[in-house]
Write a protein that holds these residues in place. Sequence first.
Motif, PDB file in Angstrom:
ATOM      1  N   GLU A  86      37.384   0.495   1.665  1.00  0.00           N
ATOM      2  CA  GLU A  86      36.788  -0.697   2.261  1.00  0.00           C
ATOM      3  C   GLU A  86      36.504  -0.534   3.842  1.00  0.00           C
ATOM      4  O   GLU A  86      35.441  -1.136   4.388  1.00  0.00           O
ATOM      5  N   THR A  87      37.457   0.166   4.581  1.00  0.00           N
ATOM      6  CA  THR A  87      37.073   0.131   5.952  1.00  0.00           C
ATOM      7  C   THR A  87      36.881   1.695   6.589  1.00  0.00           C
ATOM      8  O   THR A  87      36.676   1.706   7.671  1.00  0.00           O
ATOM      9  N   GLY A  88      37.295   2.730   5.621  1.00  0.00           N
ATOM     10  CA  GLY A  88      37.224   3.981   6.186  1.00  0.00           C
ATOM     11  C   GLY A  88      36.702   4.867   5.063  1.00  0.00           C
ATOM     12  O   GLY A  88      36.193   4.541   4.208  1.00  0.00           O
ATOM     13  N   ALA A  89      37.171   6.340   5.375  1.00  0.00           N
ATOM     14  CA  ALA A  89      36.755   7.238   4.286  1.00  0.00           C
ATOM     15  C   ALA A  89      37.685   8.101   3.547  1.00  0.00           C
ATOM     16  O   ALA A  89      39.107   8.143   4.235  1.00  0.00           O
ATOM     17  N   ALA A  90      37.722   8.540   2.571  1.00  0.00           N
ATOM     18  CA  ALA A  90      38.662   9.250   2.049  1.00  0.00           C
ATOM     19  C   ALA A  90      38.052  10.833   1.877  1.00  0.00           C
ATOM     20  O   ALA A  90      37.123  11.036   1.388  1.00  0.00           O
ATOM     21  N   LEU A  91      39.185  11.901   2.034  1.00  0.00           N
ATOM     22  CA  LEU A  91      38.954  13.049   1.724  1.00  0.00           C
ATOM     23  C   LEU A  91      39.955  13.582   0.741  1.00  0.00           C
ATOM     24  O   LEU A  91      40.983  13.552   0.901  1.00  0.00           O
ATOM     25  N   GLN A 128      47.747  11.432   3.430  1.00  0.00           N
ATOM     26  CA  GLN A 128      48.295  11.120   4.870  1.00  0.00           C
ATOM     27  C   GLN A 128      47.141  10.353   5.548  1.00  0.00           C
ATOM     28  O   GLN A 128      45.950  10.812   5.167  1.00  0.00           O
ATOM     29  N   THR A 129      47.397   9.410   6.230  1.00  0.00           N
ATOM     30  CA  THR A 129      46.540   8.349   6.731  1.00  0.00           C
ATOM     31  C   THR A 129      46.271   8.602   8.303  1.00  0.00           C
ATOM     32  O   THR A 129      47.292   9.072   9.003  1.00  0.00           O
ATOM     33  N   TYR A 130      44.815   8.755   8.652  1.00  0.00           N
ATOM     34  CA  TYR A 130      44.459   8.931  10.155  1.00  0.00           C
ATOM     35  C   TYR A 130      43.937   7.798  10.669  1.00  0.00           C
ATOM     36  O   TYR A 130      42.621   7.711  10.335  1.00  0.00           O
ATOM     37  N   PRO A 131      44.260   6.760  11.523  1.00  0.00           N
ATOM     38  CA  PRO A 131      43.618   5.761  12.141  1.00  0.00           C
ATOM     39  C   PRO A 131      42.832   6.077  13.424  1.00  0.00           C
ATOM     40  O   PRO A 131      43.217   5.892  14.307  1.00  0.00           O
ATOM     41  N   LEU A 132      41.811   6.988  13.047  1.00  0.00           N
ATOM     42  CA  LEU A 132      40.945   7.591  14.099  1.00  0.00           C
ATOM     43  C   LEU A 132      40.132   6.532  14.783  1.00  0.00           C
ATOM     44  O   LEU A 132      39.703   5.576  14.085  1.00  0.00           O
ATOM     45  N   PRO A 133      39.683   6.671  15.897  1.00  0.00           N
ATOM     46  CA  PRO A 133      38.778   6.003  16.751  1.00  0.00           C
ATOM     47  C   PRO A 133      37.474   5.659  15.707  1.00  0.00           C
ATOM     48  O   PRO A 133      36.718   4.636  15.712  1.00  0.00           O
ATOM     49  N   ALA A 134      36.841   6.931  15.671  1.00  0.00           N
ATOM     50  CA  ALA A 134      35.664   6.993  15.070  1.00  0.00           C
ATOM     51  C   ALA A 134      35.587   6.236  13.549  1.00  0.00           C
ATOM     52  O   ALA A 134      34.806   5.127  13.203  1.00  0.00           O
ATOM     53  N   LEU A 135      36.589   6.362  12.681  1.00  0.00           N
ATOM     54  CA  LEU A 135      36.925   5.646  11.493  1.00  0.00           C
ATOM     55  C   LEU A 135      38.152   6.208  10.888  1.00  0.00           C
ATOM     56  O   LEU A 135      38.616   7.295  10.987  1.00  0.00           O
ATOM     57  N   PRO A 136      38.806   4.975  10.267  1.00  0.00           N
ATOM     58  CA  PRO A 136      40.064   5.507   9.554  1.00  0.00           C
ATOM     59  C   PRO A 136      39.815   6.274   8.413  1.00  0.00           C
ATOM     60  O   PRO A 136      38.851   6.271   7.711  1.00  0.00           O
ATOM     61  N   VAL A 137      40.741   7.374   8.262  1.00  0.00           N
ATOM     62  CA  VAL A 137      40.476   8.445   7.020  1.00  0.00           C
ATOM     63  C   VAL A 137      41.786   8.577   6.347  1.00  0.00           C
ATOM     64  O   VAL A 137      42.882   8.735   7.267  1.00  0.00           O
ATOM     65  N   ALA A 138      41.921   8.797   5.138  1.00  0.00           N
ATOM     66  CA  ALA A 138      42.907   9.032   4.375  1.00  0.00           C
ATOM     67  C   ALA A 138      42.801  10.424   3.661  1.00  0.00           C
ATOM     68  O   ALA A 138      41.752  10.565   2.876  1.00  0.00           O
ATOM     69  N   HIS A 139      43.594  11.143   3.976  1.00  0.00           N
ATOM     70  CA  HIS A 139      43.649  12.632   3.146  1.00  0.00           C
ATOM     71  C   HIS A 139      44.529  12.633   2.265  1.00  0.00           C
ATOM     72  O   HIS A 139      45.900  12.624   2.228  1.00  0.00           O
ATOM     73  N   PHE A 140      43.808  12.765   0.978  1.00  0.00           N
ATOM     74  CA  PHE A 140      44.433  12.908  -0.419  1.00  0.00           C
ATOM     75  C   PHE A 140      44.703  14.384  -0.941  1.00  0.00           C
ATOM     76  O   PHE A 140      43.733  14.898  -0.802  1.00  0.00           O
ATOM     77  N   ASP A 141      45.794  14.633  -1.442  1.00  0.00           N
ATOM     78  CA  ASP A 141      46.146  15.731  -2.127  1.00  0.00           C
ATOM     79  C   ASP A 141      46.825  15.543  -3.459  1.00  0.00           C
ATOM     80  O   ASP A 141      47.882  15.053  -3.552  1.00  0.00           O
ATOM     81  N   ALA A 187      37.657  17.158  14.186  1.00  0.00           N
ATOM     82  CA  ALA A 187      36.549  16.839  14.550  1.00  0.00           C
ATOM     83  C   ALA A 187      36.306  15.169  14.967  1.00  0.00           C
ATOM     84  O   ALA A 187      35.628  14.819  15.724  1.00  0.00           O
ATOM     85  N   LEU A 188      36.642  14.448  14.032  1.00  0.00           N
ATOM     86  CA  LEU A 188      36.640  13.074  13.886  1.00  0.00           C
ATOM     87  C   LEU A 188      37.585  12.480  14.863  1.00  0.00           C
ATOM     88  O   LEU A 188      37.308  11.499  15.719  1.00  0.00           O
TER      89      LEU A 188
END
Length: 518
Positions: free
Chosen positions: A118-123, A85-98, A67-68
Motif C-alpha cells: 500500500e505504501t512501499g515495495a516488496a523484495l 525484514q522491514t526497512y523504513p527507508l527515506p526513499a520508500l519503505p521496503v520489506a524483504h521477504f525470504d 542503494a535505496l
Amino acid sequence: MSDTGPVSSRRQAEPDPGAIALSCGDEAATRRLAEDIAMLLAPGDCLCLVGDLGAGKSTFARALLRALADDPALEVPSPTFTLVQTYPLPALPVAHFDLYRLEDEEELDELGLDEVLETGAALIEWPERAAARLPGNRLILRLAAGDTPQARAITLLPPNEAWRARLERTLAIRRLIEASGFAGASRRRFAADASARRFETVQAGADRAVLIDSAPLPPQPVLRDGLSYRQLVHLADGVDAVVAVTEALRARGLRAPRTLGADLSAGLVLQEDLGRGSVVEAGRPVAKRYLAAAELLARLHGAPPQADLPLPDACGGGSYRLPHFDPRAMRVEAGLFLQWYLPHMGETVSDALEETFAACWAPLFECGSRDRNWVLRDYHSPNLIWREEGEGTDHLGLVDTQDAMIGPAAYDVASLAMDARVDVPAELEQQIVEHYLARRRETSPGFDEAAFRRDYAIMGAQRATKILGIFTRLAVRDRKPGYLVHLPRVREYLTRCLRHPELAELAGWFDGRLGETG
C-alpha cells in the motif's frame, strides 16, 4: 575511472516473450544492476528474485537496499528465519521477504504483504513457494550462474508494457552514464522538491554528476485557448531547455553546470554536480550570500537578453528559444490562488469574484516593463549553490533554470529577496534590492529606478499569489502537507508588495482574504 565486468544490456536469446536478458560479468556488475532497479522502485512494486542457492539473490537484494538507503554499510541480514525484514527507508519503505521456510502459502497473508504494498515495495526471495498469493503485477528477476564464478546471467520478466518501459528507461540511463565517462558509477536518488522531473546523483571515484530524468508527461488537460496550464505559463517539457539555458549562462561567465552527456529525445541529461553548499545556514538566510546573488542578477541583467540559445553540436545542434513572460501567463499563474488557496480557506469562488480579481491585475500586467531581461523563474535558495572555493559571482552555482523566460528583470530580484522557503526580514529584503539597484546603476546607463520598484512590487505580488496557490495544490492534490508551513511567510511577502501605491486597488481586493500573516 575504470569498470570491471560491466552489465551488458545487449539482448541475448530471450527465453520468454518480452524478457530482457542481461549478462553481469562480475559481482560489481550485479550490484550496479541492483542499483539500476532500485532507482525505479515505487510504492506498490513487487520484485521477485528467482534462482538456486548461491545464484546471487542475497548479493542483489543487499545492493538494492543499500542503494535505496544511500548507505553502503547498511546491515541487511538474511530474513530466512524471520521470513521478513522491514526497512523504513527515506526513499520508500521496503520489506524483504525470504519464503524458503514458508510452510503454507496462507502464511504470506499473516506477514502483511498487502499492507506493505500500500505504501512501499516488496523484495521477495523464493517467491515460487507462494506464487498463488503474489500480485500479478510483479517483476520477476531470474539469476543463474554465468561463465565464471562471479558472473551472472540475469533475466528480467516484466509483467506488462508499463513495467518493461520502466526497465528500459533505467537501463538507458545506465548506458548514458557509462558513455559519459562514468563507467562503474553508483546511482542514488536525489530529492527534487516540487519538480515533476526525477533526479539522481552519480558518482565514480571522486567524480560526481547529477542525472536529470525528464520522462515525457502524459497529455495535459486543456485549460483555455486550446492550451494546457504548462503551455500557457511556458513551463519547459523537454530537456533541450535544460541544456540550452545552462550552456548560455556558462557562456555569460556564470557558474551553471556543464553538460556531461545528454539524450534529448529520451529526456535525459547528465550534468556537473556543483555541490551542496547553500545560501542558508540553520534555516536562516546568510546576508552576504543573498547580496552576492543580487549582484549576480545585476551582472546578468547588465547586457541585453539573448532569446535564441544554441544547443551544443554534441546534442544535435539547433537552438532553443526562450518564451516571453506575457500577461496571459501572469494571469493564469495568479489564478491558482482562486483555484486552490481560497477554496482551501473556505471561500467560494464565484464568477463575479474571478472577474474582479482579473480586473485588478489587468492594468498591472498590461502596463509592460521596459526593463525586460532573463527571468530564471525560481531564483531562490533551493536553486542557489554556495561554493566557498569560488571568487566573485563564481561563489554561486545556478541550477533548475530550464523554465527561464524573457520578462521583467524585477521578477528574479523579488524571487530572491522574498524567498518562499526562508524568512527574509524586511531589512534584509531592502538591502538585497538596494544592492541590486546600485549595481544596475553602474552597468545599465539610463536605468529607471522608479519603474523597477513598480515592477518589483507587481512581480512580487504576482509571484506570492501564484505560490500560495501552488503550495496549497501540493498539499491538497499531491498530498504534500509540508508545503502549508510556508503559507504565512508568503502571505507576509504579499502584504509587503501590496503597500506600493500602484497596487492599492489590488490590495483592496485582497483585504480580508489572506488570513493570518504572522
